[in-house]
Motif scaffolding. Structure first.
Motif, mmCIF file in Angstrom:
data_model
loop_
_atom_site.group_PDB
_atom_site.id
_atom_site.type_symbol
_atom_site.label_atom_id
_atom_site.label_comp_id
_atom_site.label_asym_id
_atom_site.label_seq_id
_atom_site.Cartn_x
_atom_site.Cartn_y
_atom_site.Cartn_z
ATOM 1 N N HIS A 2 47.344 9.538 48.205
ATOM 2 C CA HIS A 2 46.348 8.460 48.272
ATOM 3 C C HIS A 2 45.140 8.775 47.394
ATOM 4 C CE1 HIS A 2 44.312 5.040 50.251
ATOM 5 N NE2 HIS A 2 43.218 5.754 50.055
ATOM 6 N N GLU A 3 44.620 9.996 47.522
ATOM 7 C CA GLU A 3 43.424 10.359 46.760
ATOM 8 C C GLU A 3 43.720 10.463 45.263
ATOM 9 O OE1 GLU A 3 40.492 10.284 47.971
ATOM 10 O OE2 GLU A 3 41.191 10.004 50.028
ATOM 11 N N LEU A 4 44.893 10.965 44.915
ATOM 12 C CA LEU A 4 45.258 11.059 43.500
ATOM 13 C C LEU A 4 45.462 9.679 42.881
ATOM 14 C CD1 LEU A 4 47.666 14.138 43.284
ATOM 15 C CD2 LEU A 4 45.242 13.995 42.696
ATOM 16 N N TRP A 60 40.396 6.688 37.688
ATOM 17 C CA TRP A 60 39.167 7.176 37.063
ATOM 18 C C TRP A 60 39.451 8.042 35.835
ATOM 19 C CZ3 TRP A 60 34.873 4.833 37.642
ATOM 20 C CH2 TRP A 60 34.607 4.152 38.829
ATOM 21 N N VAL A 61 40.564 8.761 35.858
ATOM 22 C CA VAL A 61 40.951 9.545 34.679
ATOM 23 C C VAL A 61 41.291 8.613 33.527
ATOM 24 C CG1 VAL A 61 42.715 11.086 33.732
ATOM 25 C CG2 VAL A 61 41.727 11.567 35.973
ATOM 26 N N ILE A 62 42.058 7.546 33.839
ATOM 27 C CA ILE A 62 42.438 6.565 32.811
ATOM 28 C C ILE A 62 41.193 5.892 32.225
ATOM 29 C CG2 ILE A 62 43.588 4.337 32.431
ATOM 30 C CD1 ILE A 62 45.668 5.201 34.473
ATOM 31 N N SER A 63 40.200 5.630 33.074
ATOM 32 C CA SER A 63 38.997 4.919 32.628
ATOM 33 C C SER A 63 37.914 5.862 32.091
ATOM 34 C CB SER A 63 38.423 4.091 33.778
ATOM 35 O OG SER A 63 38.058 4.933 34.863
ATOM 36 N N TRP A 64 38.224 7.149 31.951
ATOM 37 C CA TRP A 64 37.304 8.132 31.384
ATOM 38 C C TRP A 64 36.007 8.248 32.195
ATOM 39 C CZ3 TRP A 64 38.958 11.260 27.513
ATOM 40 C CH2 TRP A 64 40.075 10.845 26.804
ATOM 41 N N ALA A 65 36.114 8.095 33.495
ATOM 42 C CA ALA A 65 34.929 8.252 34.347
ATOM 43 C C ALA A 65 34.644 9.740 34.578
ATOM 44 C CB ALA A 65 35.142 7.551 35.680
ATOM 45 N N LYS A 66 33.412 10.029 34.963
ATOM 46 C CA LYS A 66 33.028 11.409 35.225
ATOM 47 C C LYS A 66 33.328 11.756 36.680
ATOM 48 C CE LYS A 66 29.218 14.702 34.814
ATOM 49 N NZ LYS A 66 27.800 14.889 34.438
ATOM 50 N N ILE A 67 34.261 12.687 36.874
ATOM 51 C CA ILE A 67 34.638 13.119 38.214
ATOM 52 C C ILE A 67 33.748 14.293 38.615
ATOM 53 C CG2 ILE A 67 36.538 13.843 39.698
ATOM 54 C CD1 ILE A 67 36.962 11.134 38.312
ATOM 55 N N LYS A 68 33.034 14.154 39.735
ATOM 56 C CA LYS A 68 32.120 15.201 40.172
ATOM 57 C C LYS A 68 32.808 16.218 41.066
ATOM 58 C CE LYS A 68 27.937 14.119 41.293
ATOM 59 N NZ LYS A 68 26.777 13.500 41.978
ATOM 60 N N LYS A 69 33.646 15.750 41.979
ATOM 61 C CA LYS A 69 34.282 16.680 42.914
ATOM 62 C C LYS A 69 35.597 16.087 43.423
ATOM 63 C CE LYS A 69 31.572 18.785 45.796
ATOM 64 N NZ LYS A 69 30.703 19.089 46.968
ATOM 65 N N VAL A 70 36.630 16.933 43.503
ATOM 66 C CA VAL A 70 37.932 16.544 44.045
ATOM 67 C C VAL A 70 38.219 17.441 45.243
ATOM 68 C CG1 VAL A 70 40.408 16.319 43.625
ATOM 69 C CG2 VAL A 70 38.779 15.799 41.789
ATOM 70 N N GLU A 71 38.294 16.831 46.425
ATOM 71 C CA GLU A 71 38.556 17.576 47.662
ATOM 72 C C GLU A 71 39.819 17.013 48.321
ATOM 73 O OE1 GLU A 71 34.395 18.544 49.650
ATOM 74 O OE2 GLU A 71 34.423 16.492 48.864
ATOM 75 N N GLY A 89 40.673 13.711 52.745
ATOM 76 C CA GLY A 89 40.404 14.030 51.352
ATOM 77 C C GLY A 89 39.286 13.158 50.818
ATOM 78 N N ARG A 90 38.701 13.578 49.710
ATOM 79 C CA ARG A 90 37.605 12.804 49.128
ATOM 80 C C ARG A 90 37.492 13.129 47.638
ATOM 81 N NH1 ARG A 90 31.949 13.754 51.830
ATOM 82 N NH2 ARG A 90 33.068 12.757 53.564
ATOM 83 N N ILE A 91 37.263 12.082 46.853
ATOM 84 C CA ILE A 91 37.004 12.255 45.432
ATOM 85 C C ILE A 91 35.649 11.620 45.127
ATOM 86 C CG2 ILE A 91 37.720 11.635 43.090
ATOM 87 C CD1 ILE A 91 40.598 11.785 44.053
ATOM 88 N N THR A 92 34.746 12.406 44.578
ATOM 89 C CA THR A 92 33.402 11.920 44.256
ATOM 90 C C THR A 92 33.300 11.719 42.756
ATOM 91 O OG1 THR A 92 32.562 13.251 46.088
ATOM 92 C CG2 THR A 92 30.937 12.335 44.561
ATOM 93 N N PHE A 93 32.843 10.546 42.357
ATOM 94 C CA PHE A 93 32.712 10.243 40.936
ATOM 95 C C PHE A 93 31.287 9.786 40.639
ATOM 96 C CE2 PHE A 93 34.158 6.486 43.162
ATOM 97 C CZ PHE A 93 33.305 5.496 42.699
#
Length: 252
Positions: A55-57, A63-74, A81-85
């Motif tokens: 789910h988190e991936l 966000w990877v496809i859109s070139w966003a800045k990923i701050k933290k992947v938990e 789980g949590r992904i902070t962008f």
């Protein structure tokens, strides 16, 4: 027109229903994981954690496809789980830069991108369901006849797919993100929440093109949930009532 409204309503309330069922789905799995021992506990915890990671991936992939800045992947938090962008808050600078060329476009584009990241697990599910149904030659409009014609290997593929179906169901936070767009002040929050809601219902209209897929997915998951609920109920009754009775019987 009426049929589209009906289909949009069914899809919307279907998403809400599946999200509610998913919540209880994982609660039942957590209960069983804490009651079982050794290998069975490991299998259930593996299924839970793998589902959370998938789910988190799904969010992360967008966000990877859109070139966003990923701050933290938990992916191994105790509570899931949590992904902070990180994203730019164009609305905060609207009063200052609204007349600059392209600013309004960037503002709308940014907000739509934030919205899309919440819906991405569902998009992944649509793509995956299409690929699996194509590979297994399952006719969604007549899936009962198609499923009964599968061989053993194809059944295993379908079973593995079924186990991880809950991973693609949207969380309550995802649904909340469709409606609420938190901004720096109340007025901006209201305006962008209305825009978010409009975009969300436009997407629901888009999903009507995959209406048969959605119905198949919904009914397929409800069937899985009922099977898990029956299995959970038997185990709950055993651990709650019969286990003590059997222990007393053995002592006597």
């Amino acid at each position: 027109m009426n049929s589209i409204i009906i289909e949009v309503s069914i899809i919307f309330w279907g998403i809400v229903l599946l999200t509610i069922l998913q919540k209880f789905h994982y609660k039942m799995l957590y209960y069983l994981a804490h009651k079982y021992h050794n290998f069975l506990r490991f299998i259930i915890k593996f299924i839970i954690r793998t589902g959370i990671i998938i789910h988190e991936l799904s969010h992360l992939l967008f966000w990877v496809i859109s070139w966003a800045k990923i701050k933290k992947v938990e992916l191994f938090r105790a509570d899931g789980g949590r992904i902070t962008f990180q994203t730019k808050n164009y609305i905060w600078h609207l009063g200052e830069y609204y007349d600059r060329p392209g600013f309004i476009f960037h503002l709308f584009f940014n907000q739509i991108w934030i919205f899309l990241t919440s819906i991405w697990p569902l998009i992944i599910w649509i793509i995956m369901t299409y690929c699996i149904s194509y590979y297994l030659d399952i006719n969604i409009s007549n899936y009962k006849e198609s499923i009964f014609s599968l061989n053993i290997l194809e059944y295993w593929i379908l079973i593995i797919y079924a186990i991880f179906v809950p991973s693609f169901i949207l969380s309550f936070q995802d649904i909340k993100n469709f409606i609420i767009s938190h901004q720096t002040n109340l007025a901006s929050t209201i305006v962008w929440s209305l825009i978010n809601t409009f975009i969300f219902f436009c997407f629901l209209w888009f999903l009507t093109f995959f209406y048969d897929f959605f119905l198949f997915f919904g009914l397929f998951y409800i069937g899985i949930f009922i099977l898990l609920l029956a299995y959970f109920s038997i185990n709950y009754a055993y651990f709650k009532f019969f286990k003590k009775f059997f222990k007393k019987s053995l002592k006597n």
